[in-house]
Structures are given as structure tokens and as C-alpha cells.
Design an enzyme around this catalytic site. Structure first.
Site, PDB file in Angstrom:
ATOM      1  N   ASP A   1      -0.853   9.214  -8.531  1.00 19.65           N
ATOM      2  CA  ASP A   1      -2.505   8.488  -9.110  1.00 19.65           C
ATOM      3  C   ASP A   1      -3.250   8.638  -8.015  1.00 19.65           C
ATOM      4  O   ASP A   1      -4.410   8.649  -8.463  1.00 19.65           O
ATOM      5  CB  ASP A   1      -2.103   6.916  -9.292  1.00 19.65           C
ATOM      6  CG  ASP A   1      -3.523   6.676  -9.691  1.00 19.65           C
ATOM      7  OD1 ASP A   1      -3.941   7.179 -10.830  1.00 19.65           O
ATOM      8  OD2 ASP A   1      -3.913   5.552  -9.346  1.00 19.65           O
TER       9      ASP A   1
ATOM     10  N   GLU B   1      -8.600  14.211  -3.377  1.00 26.08           N
ATOM     11  CA  GLU B   1      -9.223  13.889  -4.593  1.00 26.08           C
ATOM     12  C   GLU B   1     -10.644  13.722  -4.348  1.00 26.08           C
ATOM     13  O   GLU B   1     -11.349  13.581  -5.560  1.00 26.08           O
ATOM     14  CB  GLU B   1      -8.510  12.489  -4.905  1.00 26.08           C
ATOM     15  CG  GLU B   1      -9.005  11.322  -4.131  1.00 26.08           C
ATOM     16  CD  GLU B   1      -8.386   9.990  -4.835  1.00 26.08           C
ATOM     17  OE1 GLU B   1      -6.986  10.122  -4.754  1.00 26.08           O
ATOM     18  OE2 GLU B   1      -9.015   8.976  -4.835  1.00 26.08           O
TER      19      GLU B   1
ATOM     20  N   SER C   1      -1.078   4.507  -3.924  1.00 31.04           N
ATOM     21  CA  SER C   1      -1.771   3.995  -3.066  1.00 31.04           C
ATOM     22  C   SER C   1      -2.799   4.527  -2.570  1.00 31.04           C
ATOM     23  O   SER C   1      -4.084   4.460  -2.574  1.00 31.04           O
ATOM     24  CB  SER C   1      -1.019   3.626  -1.813  1.00 31.04           C
ATOM     25  OG  SER C   1      -1.296   2.266  -1.207  1.00 31.04           O
ATOM     26  N   ARG C   2      -2.684   5.690  -1.589  1.00 27.58           N
ATOM     27  CA  ARG C   2      -3.802   6.622  -1.212  1.00 27.58           C
ATOM     28  C   ARG C   2      -3.107   8.074  -0.836  1.00 27.58           C
ATOM     29  O   ARG C   2      -1.958   8.013  -0.354  1.00 27.58           O
ATOM     30  CB  ARG C   2      -4.559   6.208   0.207  1.00 27.58           C
ATOM     31  CG  ARG C   2      -5.353   4.919   0.260  1.00 27.58           C
ATOM     32  CD  ARG C   2      -6.650   5.222  -0.510  1.00 27.58           C
ATOM     33  NE  ARG C   2      -7.552   3.964  -0.878  1.00 27.58           N
ATOM     34  CZ  ARG C   2      -7.684   3.369  -1.874  1.00 27.58           C
ATOM     35  NH1 ARG C   2      -6.535   3.597  -2.626  1.00 27.58           N
ATOM     36  NH2 ARG C   2      -8.467   2.550  -1.851  1.00 27.58           N
TER      37      ARG C   2
ATOM     38  N   HIS D   1      -6.450   8.748 -10.296  1.00 28.54           N
ATOM     39  CA  HIS D   1      -6.666   7.292  -9.555  1.00 28.54           C
ATOM     40  C   HIS D   1      -7.161   6.164 -10.531  1.00 28.54           C
ATOM     41  O   HIS D   1      -8.358   5.592 -10.618  1.00 28.54           O
ATOM     42  CB  HIS D   1      -7.849   7.442  -8.528  1.00 28.54           C
ATOM     43  CG  HIS D   1      -7.753   6.296  -7.272  1.00 28.54           C
ATOM     44  ND1 HIS D   1      -8.127   6.519  -6.017  1.00 28.54           N
ATOM     45  CD2 HIS D   1      -7.466   5.034  -7.454  1.00 28.54           C
ATOM     46  CE1 HIS D   1      -7.976   5.747  -5.415  1.00 28.54           C
ATOM     47  NE2 HIS D   1      -7.541   4.537  -6.003  1.00 28.54           N
TER      48      HIS D   1
ATOM     49  N   ASP E   1       8.212  -2.760   5.589  1.00 28.25           N
ATOM     50  CA  ASP E   1       6.786  -3.313   6.018  1.00 28.25           C
ATOM     51  C   ASP E   1       6.916  -3.985   7.497  1.00 28.25           C
ATOM     52  O   ASP E   1       7.923  -4.789   7.686  1.00 28.25           O
ATOM     53  CB  ASP E   1       6.412  -4.532   5.025  1.00 28.25           C
ATOM     54  CG  ASP E   1       5.035  -4.660   4.814  1.00 28.25           C
ATOM     55  OD1 ASP E   1       4.336  -4.916   5.996  1.00 28.25           O
ATOM     56  OD2 ASP E   1       4.440  -4.839   4.092  1.00 28.25           O
TER      57      ASP E   1
HETATM   58  P1  NAI Z   1      -1.928  -5.835   0.790  1.00 34.44           P
HETATM   59  O1  NAI Z   1      -2.998  -5.618   1.981  1.00 34.44           O
HETATM   60  O2  NAI Z   1      -1.805  -6.938   0.024  1.00 34.44           O
HETATM   61  O3  NAI Z   1      -0.564  -4.816   1.184  1.00 34.44           O
HETATM   62  C1  NAI Z   1      -0.203  -4.091   2.089  1.00 34.44           C
HETATM   63  C2  NAI Z   1       0.986  -4.084   2.533  1.00 34.44           C
HETATM   64  O4  NAI Z   1       1.151  -3.082   3.430  1.00 34.44           O
HETATM   65  C3  NAI Z   1       0.999  -5.291   3.586  1.00 34.44           C
HETATM   66  O5  NAI Z   1       2.088  -6.097   3.296  1.00 34.44           O
HETATM   67  C4  NAI Z   1       1.062  -4.647   5.034  1.00 34.44           C
HETATM   68  O6  NAI Z   1       1.752  -5.307   5.983  1.00 34.44           O
HETATM   69  C5  NAI Z   1       1.890  -3.204   4.616  1.00 34.44           C
HETATM   70  N1  NAI Z   1       1.748  -2.197   5.754  1.00 34.44           N
HETATM   71  C6  NAI Z   1       0.824  -2.104   6.704  1.00 34.44           C
HETATM   72  N2  NAI Z   1       1.030  -0.952   7.499  1.00 34.44           N
HETATM   73  C7  NAI Z   1       2.200  -0.483   6.990  1.00 34.44           C
HETATM   74  C8  NAI Z   1       3.240   0.630   7.176  1.00 34.44           C
HETATM   75  N3  NAI Z   1       2.940   1.130   8.571  1.00 34.44           N
HETATM   76  N4  NAI Z   1       4.240   0.580   6.587  1.00 34.44           N
HETATM   77  C9  NAI Z   1       4.632  -0.073   5.616  1.00 34.44           C
HETATM   78  N5  NAI Z   1       3.807  -1.135   5.148  1.00 34.44           N
HETATM   79  C10 NAI Z   1       2.599  -1.312   5.726  1.00 34.44           C
HETATM   80  O7  NAI Z   1      -2.669  -4.493  -0.260  1.00 34.44           O
HETATM   81  P2  NAI Z   1      -2.441  -4.362  -1.825  1.00 34.44           P
HETATM   82  O8  NAI Z   1      -3.271  -5.040  -2.595  1.00 34.44           O
HETATM   83  O9  NAI Z   1      -0.910  -4.512  -2.158  1.00 34.44           O
HETATM   84  O10 NAI Z   1      -2.708  -2.908  -1.861  1.00 34.44           O
HETATM   85  C11 NAI Z   1      -1.870  -1.735  -1.263  1.00 34.44           C
HETATM   86  C12 NAI Z   1      -2.465  -0.335  -1.478  1.00 34.44           C
HETATM   87  O11 NAI Z   1      -2.809  -0.047  -2.857  1.00 34.44           O
HETATM   88  C13 NAI Z   1      -3.955  -0.553  -0.889  1.00 34.44           C
HETATM   89  O12 NAI Z   1      -4.284  -0.185   0.337  1.00 34.44           O
HETATM   90  C14 NAI Z   1      -4.878   0.619  -1.761  1.00 34.44           C
HETATM   91  O13 NAI Z   1      -4.707   1.808  -0.766  1.00 34.44           O
HETATM   92  C15 NAI Z   1      -3.906   0.909  -2.904  1.00 34.44           C
HETATM   93  N6  NAI Z   1      -4.667   0.676  -4.494  1.00 34.44           N
HETATM   94  C16 NAI Z   1      -4.693   1.695  -5.137  1.00 34.44           C
HETATM   95  C17 NAI Z   1      -5.500   1.348  -6.456  1.00 34.44           C
HETATM   96  C18 NAI Z   1      -5.150   2.471  -7.488  1.00 34.44           C
HETATM   97  O14 NAI Z   1      -6.059   2.149  -8.279  1.00 34.44           O
HETATM   98  N7  NAI Z   1      -4.499   3.509  -7.148  1.00 34.44           N
HETATM   99  C19 NAI Z   1      -5.870   0.197  -6.558  1.00 34.44           C
HETATM  100  C20 NAI Z   1      -5.776  -0.959  -5.676  1.00 34.44           C
HETATM  101  C21 NAI Z   1      -5.187  -0.719  -4.347  1.00 34.44           C
END
Ligand code: NAI
Length: 344
Positions: free
Chosen positions: A255, A260, A230-231, A292, A174
Site C-alpha cells: 500500500d 511514492e 506502513s511506510r 496509500h 517489537d
Molecule cells: P504505533 O505507534 O501504535 O505502533 C508502532 C509500533 O512499532 C510500536 O509498538 C513500536 O514499539 C514499534 N516499533 C518501533 N520500532 C520498531 C522496530 N525497530 N521494529 C519493530 N517494531 C518497532 O503506530 P500505529 O498506529 O500502529 O501505526 C504503525 C505505522 O502504520 C505508522 O508508523 C505509519 O507509518 C503506518 N500507517 C499507515 C497508514 C496507511 O494509510 N497506509 C495509515 C496510518 C499509519
């Protein structure tokens, strides 16, 4: 009473929003259509809009919303890569639900890993046909294996705790490491080389788009298992497909999927889908795809409904928008908020 257009409505959304909407001074009107430049004009006579992950909120959609007097777009999700923030600036306030249940997503990531590794998806189908053979169902112990976690925010950290509960070693990458977390941070290349299982928990940005590609796949261990909750566009799907065909990747739990938006959340069981890469991935015994759904728990849906309506209430009451996001906030906190606490 403020009128809010609710796009891309599903029955499970209505259950939770209907339960609490009486506490707010809004009229919610549910549309099944996704919010896109073609449907944005449906907001005529509305004051706000609610949208979700696979809506396409591009420049044209934003201009149509603004032209029709909509000043607030409430995303009922955490991710926001589907919004043209530059186009929205000064025109449309965007709020989101930054966290609704990191447990929901992290638990789903582990559920997918367990299912894929222990071939539960195959065993389930076999035993329904009274096929009690175990051939081809061998997995591996997670205990003692190394999980590589990319992104140690809210979800990544819960996933790390779960992995530790299974006796796994954890490595993480990270750019903004969590201080005093006891997490072993390494460079991306080292994580790719050492991990048996790699789980993606970073947002989709210019830097992270296609971080899983031919080059990075080549750095990984043979038989590595990939998990993406994630995405979709974090992975180059064509290159992943080749790596699974060659045996380099031992399993993929997805997921989310790059393309998608026209498929997930809809029923295509009576059609032949046009996406050959997805169809081929689905056909593979060592690929598990869910559409998703990692967020889909009662707790998460309740939190989403509560935060979304609170975000709208703050906007209409002229209050500080706690969960506003603009393109400057997105550049990791560089937004200089106005004295009223809003981005513009
Ligand atoms: P968050 O904002 O708490 O954590 C994201 C982390 O990624 C941060 O620590 C950030 O520093 C880090 N990051 C940023 N750029 C990076 C890079 N180049 N390499 C590695 N790490 C990097 O977000 P949270 O809540 O943990 O969510 C993460 C992702 O999960 C969201 O962005 C979203 O795309 C996905 N998500 C998917 C869902 C689903 O239903 N499948 C539901 C909710 C979120």
C-alpha cells in the site's frame, strides 16, 4: 478568525472538514499543492498549516512557514517521517492525529492478503471477459499458517486479532513488546525464518529503514508473502523486485512505496511513469499495489478531521497540546515538556 492553509487537498478531505469546520473559529483555505520548500510561501497571511504524508517538510519549508508567522503545523496523519523535526524545534509546533482508525489500516492489510492469495485481482479481470478458467488461480489456506507481525502498536495488534480470527498462528517482533498481550514475541531473524506471511506495522525510523533487504529476504521461507501498509522505505524496492523475480517471494501486497511521494494520489493514466521499478512491480501477477489508501474509511476520515481541528484549537487557545510531537518525543518519550505542556 484564524486562517489555515490546507495543503494537498483531495475531494474526500473536504467532505469531512467542511462538515465540522463551522464548529471552529477557523477559515480553512484549500490548496491542491503539496507543502514543500517551493510552496511554503503560500502561507503568507496565514496563522497555521495542515499537511499530509507525502508533503516534504524540510528545513527550508519550515523556515519559510516560521518566517511567515505560522507557528503550528497540523499533520492530518499519524506518521511523521516527512518532517525535519530538528529544524522545527523552537520554530514550529507540530501536532498530528496519533490514531484515527487502526481498524481501517489493519483491515486493508488483510484485504490485500486475501486478494493476493486467492488471486481475486486476476479473477475479477477474467470474468469480466467471460474467461471462467481457474488455471493459475490456486491460493493457500490461511488457517494454520504463520503470520509474522513487525510492530505491535495500535495497527499491528488489530491485524494480529484479525489473523487469529482466521486461525493463523502469530509471531511478532517489537523492541517494546506489549505486556500481558499473549503475543508470542521472537527475535527478528526467527520471525523471518518461521513466517509464511510477514506484515509490517512499525514506523519508519533509522533502525527500520530497509529492514526488508537482500539479507533479510534470504532468511525468509521460499514463497513468503509480504504485506506493507506502513511506510515504503521499510523495504528496499530493488531487492524486493529481485526476490520476486527469483521466486523467493511468493507475493507482495504494497500500500506504500519508497518513491511514492511524486506518484501516489495522482492520475498518471495518460503518461508513462518514469519509475521502472514500480512499473515492473505493477506488471507482476503476484504483486498488488494500492496507492496509500489503507486509511481511507469514512470513520478514519471523520476522526482525522475532528482531531486535526481540535489540535489547532488547542494551539490557538494556548492550551496543552495533547498531540504535539518533537524530535525529543520521537526518541521514545524523552521529551521534557514545559509546565504549559508544550514541547518548547
Ligand atoms: P504505533 O505507534 O501504535 O505502533 C508502532 C509500533 O512499532 C510500536 O509498538 C513500536 O514499539 C514499534 N516499533 C518501533 N520500532 C520498531 C522496530 N525497530 N521494529 C519493530 N517494531 C518497532 O503506530 P500505529 O498506529 O500502529 O501505526 C504503525 C505505522 O502504520 C505508522 O508508523 C505509519 O507509518 C503506518 N500507517 C499507515 C497508514 C496507511 O494509510 N497506509 C495509515 C496510518 C499509519
Amino acid at each position: 478568525m484564524k486562517k489555515i492553509a490546507f495543503f494537498d487537498t483531495k475531494p474526500y478531505d473536504k467532505i469531512w472538514f467542511d462538515q465540522i469546520k463551522a464548529d471552529y473559529d477557523f477559515e480553512l483555505v484549500y490548496f491542491e499543492e503539496k507543502l514543500t520548500s517551493n510552496t511554503a510561501s503560500m502561507v503568507q497571511g496565514y496563522d497555521g498549516a495542515i499537511a499530509f504524508v507525502n508533503d516534504t517538510i524540510d528545513k527550508n519549508a519550515i523556515e519559510t512557514l516560521a518566517k511567515n508567522g505560522v507557528g503550528i503545523l497540523a499533520m492530518r496523519c499519524a506518521g511523521y517521517n516527512n518532517i525535519d523535526f530538528k529544524a522545527a524545534f523552537q520554530k514550529l509546533h507540530v501536532v498530528r492525529v496519533p490514531a484515527y482508525s487502526p481498524y481501517a489500516v489493519a483491515e486493508h492489510a488483510m484485504a490485500m492478503l486475501l486478494c493476493l492469495n486467492r488471486k481475486l485481482h486476476r479473477a475479477f479481470n477474467r470474468t469480466r471477459e467471460y474467461n471462467f478458467s481457474l488455471n493459475g488461480l490456486t491460493g493457500f489456506d490461511l488457517h494454520g499458517k504463520t503470520a509474522g507481525v513487525i510492530g505491535t502498536g495500535k495497527i499491528g495488534r488489530v491485524f494480529i486479532d484479525i489473523c487469529r480470527g482466521f486461525g493463523m498462528n502469530v509471531l511478532a517482533f517489537d523492541p517494546y513488546p506489549a505486556k500481558d498481550s499473549g503475543i508470542e514475541y521472537v527475535e527478528q531473524e526467527e520471525l523471518f525464518a518461521r513466517a509464511d506471511v510477514i506484515s509490517l506495522h512499525c514506523p519508519l525510523t533509522k533502525e527500520t529503514a530497509h529492514i526488508i533487504n537482500k539479507k533479510t529476504l534470504a532468511l525468509m521461507k521460499d514463497g513468503v508473502v509480504l504485506i506493507n501498509t506502513s511506510r515504503g522505505a521499510l523495504i528496499d524496492s530493488d531487492e524486493l523486485l529481485e526476490a520476486i523475480k527469483s521466486g523467493k517471494v511468493g507475493g507482495a501486497a504494497l500500500d506504500v512505496y519508497e518513491e511514492e511521494s511524486d506518484l501516489f494520489y495522482e492520475d498518471f493514466s495518460n503518461t508513462n511513469i518514469q519509475d521502472d521499478v514500480l512499473a515492473r512491480l505493477i506488471s507482476m501477477h503476484n504483486v498488488l499495489i494500492t496507492s496509500h489508501q489503507a486509511f481511507l474509511t469514512n470513520e478514519a476520515l471523520q476522526n482525522i478531521a475532528e482531531t486535526t481541528l481540535k489540535n489547532l484549537e488547542e494551539y490557538f487557545a494556548g492550551k496543552l497540546l495533547q498531540n504535539e510531537i518533537c524530535y525529543q518525543c520521537d526518541k521514545l518519550g524523552k521529551c521534557e515538556k514545559l509546565p504549559n505542556g508544550r514541547c518548547f
